[in-house]
Scaffold this motif. Structure first.
Motif, PDB file in Angstrom:
ATOM      1  N   MET A  92      23.820  56.884  11.982  1.00  0.00           N
ATOM      2  CA  MET A  92      23.083  55.647  11.697  1.00  0.00           C
ATOM      3  C   MET A  92      24.047  54.503  11.387  1.00  0.00           C
ATOM      4  O   MET A  92      23.889  53.388  11.884  1.00  0.00           O
ATOM      5  N   ARG A  93      25.040  54.774  10.548  1.00  0.00           N
ATOM      6  CA  ARG A  93      26.018  53.737  10.202  1.00  0.00           C
ATOM      7  C   ARG A  93      26.707  53.200  11.457  1.00  0.00           C
ATOM      8  O   ARG A  93      26.874  51.986  11.621  1.00  0.00           O
ATOM      9  N   VAL A 119      11.290  60.650  14.925  1.00  0.00           N
ATOM     10  CA  VAL A 119      11.216  59.334  14.302  1.00  0.00           C
ATOM     11  C   VAL A 119      12.416  58.508  14.773  1.00  0.00           C
ATOM     12  O   VAL A 119      13.509  59.037  14.980  1.00  0.00           O
ATOM     13  N   ILE A 120      12.183  57.217  14.972  1.00  0.00           N
ATOM     14  CA  ILE A 120      13.280  56.280  15.229  1.00  0.00           C
ATOM     15  C   ILE A 120      13.652  55.681  13.895  1.00  0.00           C
ATOM     16  O   ILE A 120      12.849  55.019  13.236  1.00  0.00           O
ATOM     17  N   LEU A 121      14.892  55.918  13.478  1.00  0.00           N
ATOM     18  CA  LEU A 121      15.295  55.549  12.130  1.00  0.00           C
ATOM     19  C   LEU A 121      16.771  55.125  12.149  1.00  0.00           C
ATOM     20  O   LEU A 121      17.624  55.873  12.630  1.00  0.00           O
ATOM     21  N   GLY A 122      17.038  53.929  11.657  1.00  0.00           N
ATOM     22  CA  GLY A 122      18.418  53.449  11.658  1.00  0.00           C
ATOM     23  C   GLY A 122      19.005  53.326  13.044  1.00  0.00           C
ATOM     24  O   GLY A 122      20.215  53.431  13.234  1.00  0.00           O
ATOM     25  N   GLY A 123      18.118  53.097  14.021  1.00  0.00           N
ATOM     26  CA  GLY A 123      18.577  52.896  15.385  1.00  0.00           C
ATOM     27  C   GLY A 123      18.790  54.161  16.185  1.00  0.00           C
ATOM     28  O   GLY A 123      19.234  54.094  17.338  1.00  0.00           O
ATOM     29  N   ILE A 124      18.478  55.320  15.615  1.00  0.00           N
ATOM     30  CA  ILE A 124      18.662  56.575  16.348  1.00  0.00           C
ATOM     31  C   ILE A 124      17.358  57.382  16.305  1.00  0.00           C
ATOM     32  O   ILE A 124      16.482  57.139  15.476  1.00  0.00           O
ATOM     33  N   SER A 125      17.242  58.330  17.206  1.00  0.00           N
ATOM     34  CA  SER A 125      16.070  59.207  17.260  1.00  0.00           C
ATOM     35  C   SER A 125      16.391  60.513  16.547  1.00  0.00           C
ATOM     36  O   SER A 125      17.412  61.159  16.832  1.00  0.00           O
ATOM     37  N   ILE A 126      15.508  60.885  15.621  1.00  0.00           N
ATOM     38  CA  ILE A 126      15.700  62.119  14.851  1.00  0.00           C
ATOM     39  C   ILE A 126      14.508  63.039  15.113  1.00  0.00           C
ATOM     40  O   ILE A 126      13.357  62.661  14.855  1.00  0.00           O
ATOM     41  N   ALA A 186      26.404  50.448   4.853  1.00  0.00           N
ATOM     42  CA  ALA A 186      26.107  51.590   3.991  1.00  0.00           C
ATOM     43  C   ALA A 186      24.703  52.094   4.291  1.00  0.00           C
ATOM     44  O   ALA A 186      23.778  51.293   4.468  1.00  0.00           O
ATOM     45  N   VAL A 187      24.549  53.403   4.374  1.00  0.00           N
ATOM     46  CA  VAL A 187      23.230  54.035   4.525  1.00  0.00           C
ATOM     47  C   VAL A 187      23.108  55.099   3.449  1.00  0.00           C
ATOM     48  O   VAL A 187      23.966  55.981   3.329  1.00  0.00           O
ATOM     49  N   LYS A 188      22.052  54.997   2.662  1.00  0.00           N
ATOM     50  CA  LYS A 188      21.809  55.963   1.599  1.00  0.00           C
ATOM     51  C   LYS A 188      20.389  56.510   1.753  1.00  0.00           C
ATOM     52  O   LYS A 188      19.559  55.919   2.451  1.00  0.00           O
ATOM     53  N   ALA A 189      20.134  57.614   1.088  1.00  0.00           N
ATOM     54  CA  ALA A 189      18.788  58.198   1.137  1.00  0.00           C
ATOM     55  C   ALA A 189      18.427  58.766  -0.224  1.00  0.00           C
ATOM     56  O   ALA A 189      19.292  59.198  -0.988  1.00  0.00           O
ATOM     57  N   THR A 190      17.136  58.720  -0.517  1.00  0.00           N
ATOM     58  CA  THR A 190      16.643  59.311  -1.747  1.00  0.00           C
ATOM     59  C   THR A 190      15.208  59.755  -1.528  1.00  0.00           C
ATOM     60  O   THR A 190      14.588  59.423  -0.508  1.00  0.00           O
ATOM     61  N   THR A 193      18.747  51.710   2.102  1.00  0.00           N
ATOM     62  CA  THR A 193      18.293  52.912   1.405  1.00  0.00           C
ATOM     63  C   THR A 193      16.989  53.379   2.021  1.00  0.00           C
ATOM     64  O   THR A 193      16.023  52.608   2.096  1.00  0.00           O
ATOM     65  N   LEU A 194      16.956  54.629   2.463  1.00  0.00           N
ATOM     66  CA  LEU A 194      15.755  55.232   3.054  1.00  0.00           C
ATOM     67  C   LEU A 194      15.121  56.154   2.016  1.00  0.00           C
ATOM     68  O   LEU A 194      15.816  56.958   1.375  1.00  0.00           O
ATOM     69  N   ILE A 195      13.803  56.047   1.867  1.00  0.00           N
ATOM     70  CA  ILE A 195      13.075  56.800   0.841  1.00  0.00           C
ATOM     71  C   ILE A 195      12.063  57.700   1.528  1.00  0.00           C
ATOM     72  O   ILE A 195      11.092  57.220   2.129  1.00  0.00           O
ATOM     73  N   CYS A 196      12.303  58.993   1.501  1.00  0.00           N
ATOM     74  CA  CYS A 196      11.404  59.942   2.166  1.00  0.00           C
ATOM     75  C   CYS A 196      11.728  61.364   1.719  1.00  0.00           C
ATOM     76  O   CYS A 196      12.817  61.642   1.226  1.00  0.00           O
TER      77      CYS A 196
END
Length: 404
Positions: A356-357, A262-269, A372-376, A341-344
């Motif tokens: 990502m930051r 996945v491309i997420l926050g500008g990076i590939s994961i 700031a980058v957060k996840a839940t 905030t990423l929700i997954c």
């Protein structure tokens, strides 16, 4: 040549600024950075902001040609003319400037220190007005407010000095051109080159100097502490000029499809699936982009990059975010803070949060401390809980100039 009504200003910028030198930086203070511009650039711009000044002539050191060109490269005002080379002392440098103005033959001349970038048109106006009302020389100054002490070589106080009628001299000092040029020529003929103040030459000739209104902010940058204080003053002014503080929010969702990252926050994961979308489907950058558009009241990501336009097929989402940031800059503003905030349920965001930051900060040209980058998770509820996709919420805080 017969004198015209022109008012010229000589900027004395040939000094070395040794009192500000450190082991790591011995560059002349007039070419050091002050809030994103050199000290000299700020001084030139400040002088040119006065409508009374018809001509600006810098006097620079023989070794500073390239540094001067870099400092003045963004100034297009035709009143700024090519610099001339100064001499070994301030007095000699001023004389070089005065001689270079012979062909222009202005009626009045202002002589200003390059290391005084906070000069205002009001100070210039008062000095010129004094000349127009018959003064032989005008000296902007402020009353001495501190108690003065005289000490011996061992720094033991010997006496308190009466500060009544004492003034702290500033620049630009103002003169009829012919008068100050004649005074300099007389000093040269007597092989005197140690005057550090131009009004002192007028006093030396027995003529009068009139004090005009100075400005406490019109300080001369002499020490490292002066430079630190000036940096703070610029920073506070910049914030005051951007007093329209706005907050925008963004929200985006993308479903999963077959893939391996996945491309997420500008990076590939790496992941067992990828995100589905017209572009690279970076749900995080899309939410941030919309948040900035929201703060600008400037539509949304779909209005600027419609999915019906095939040029955005598979496009990297960092260009969308860069575009939104550029829209802020074109309005004269700045990004103050970004919060994503990423929700997954998967992939796990924690191991990739700092990368990502850093990437978002780089895209937006921000310090990482403003991102700031957060996840839940959604506690296995809804489409994100069923691992069908990823949602993102974002908040952007921006600062803009107040609009009329």
């Amino acid at each position: 040549m017969q004198s015209t009504e022109k008012i010229a200003c000589i900027i004395v910028a040939a000094g070395r600024g040794s009192r500000m030198s450190t082991q790591n930086d011995s560059s002349p203070k007039q070419y050091r950075d002050l809030g994103g511009k050199t000290v000299l650039q700020r001084t030139l711009e400040a002088i040119l902001s006065s409508p009374q000044v018809d001509l600006v002539l810098p006097v620079i050191h023989a070794e500073d040609g390239d540094a001067y060109q870099n400092a003045a490269s963004t100034i297009t005002d035709p009143r700024l003319i090519a610099p001339v080379t100064g001499g070994a002392t301030r007095q000699i440098s001023v004389a070089c400037g005065l001689k270079a103005l012979e062909e222009q033959a202005p009626r009045y001349v202002l002589i200003h220190d390059a290391a005084r970038p906070f000069i205002t048109p009001a100070v210039i106006e008062d000095a010129v007005s004094a000349l127009q009302n018959g003064a032989e020389a005008a000296l902007p100054a402020v009353p001495v407010a501190d108690t003065l002490k005289r000490a011996d070589a061992n720094q033991h106080v010997q006496e308190t000095v009466d500060r009544t009628h004492l003034w702290a001299a500033q620049t630009p000092q103002a003169f009829p051109y012919s008068l100050i040029w004649e005074a300099h020529q007389e000093a040269i003929s007597q092989e005197i080159d140690s005057f550090t103040d131009d009004t002192a030459l007028i006093e030396w000739q027995g003529k009068s100097v009139t004090i005009t209104a100075g400005d406490p902010q019109n300080i001369k940058l002499t020490t490292l502490k002066d430079m630190t204080n000036a940096q703070e003053q610029i920073a506070m002014k910049n914030l005051a000029d951007l007093g329209d503080i706005r907050v925008g929010t963004g929200y985006d969702v993308h479903a999963f499809e077959d893939g391996d990252a996945v491309i997420l926050g500008g990076i590939s994961i790496p992941h067992t699936q990828k995100l589905k979308g017209h572009s690279d489907a970076d749900v995080g950058l899309h939410a941030l982009t919309d948040a900035i558009f929201g703060a600008l009241a400037d539509g949304d990501i779909g209005s600027h990059f419609p999915p019906s336009d095939m040029q955005w097929k598979g496009a990297a989402s960092d260009q969308f975010l860069k575009y939104a940031v550029d829209r802020v800059h074109k309005r004269g503003g700045m990004i103050a803070h970004l919060d994503l905030t990423l929700i997954c349920e998967a992939p796990k965001i924690g191991p990739h949060r700092e990368e990502m930051r850093k990437q978002i900060a780089q895209i937006c040209d921000l310090p990482i401390g403003r991102v700031a980058v957060k996840a839940t998770t959604s506690e296995k509820l809804g489409f994100t809980g069923r691992k069908e996709g990823i949602a993102a919420q974002a908040c952007a805080t921006i600062r803009l100039p107040f609009e009329d």
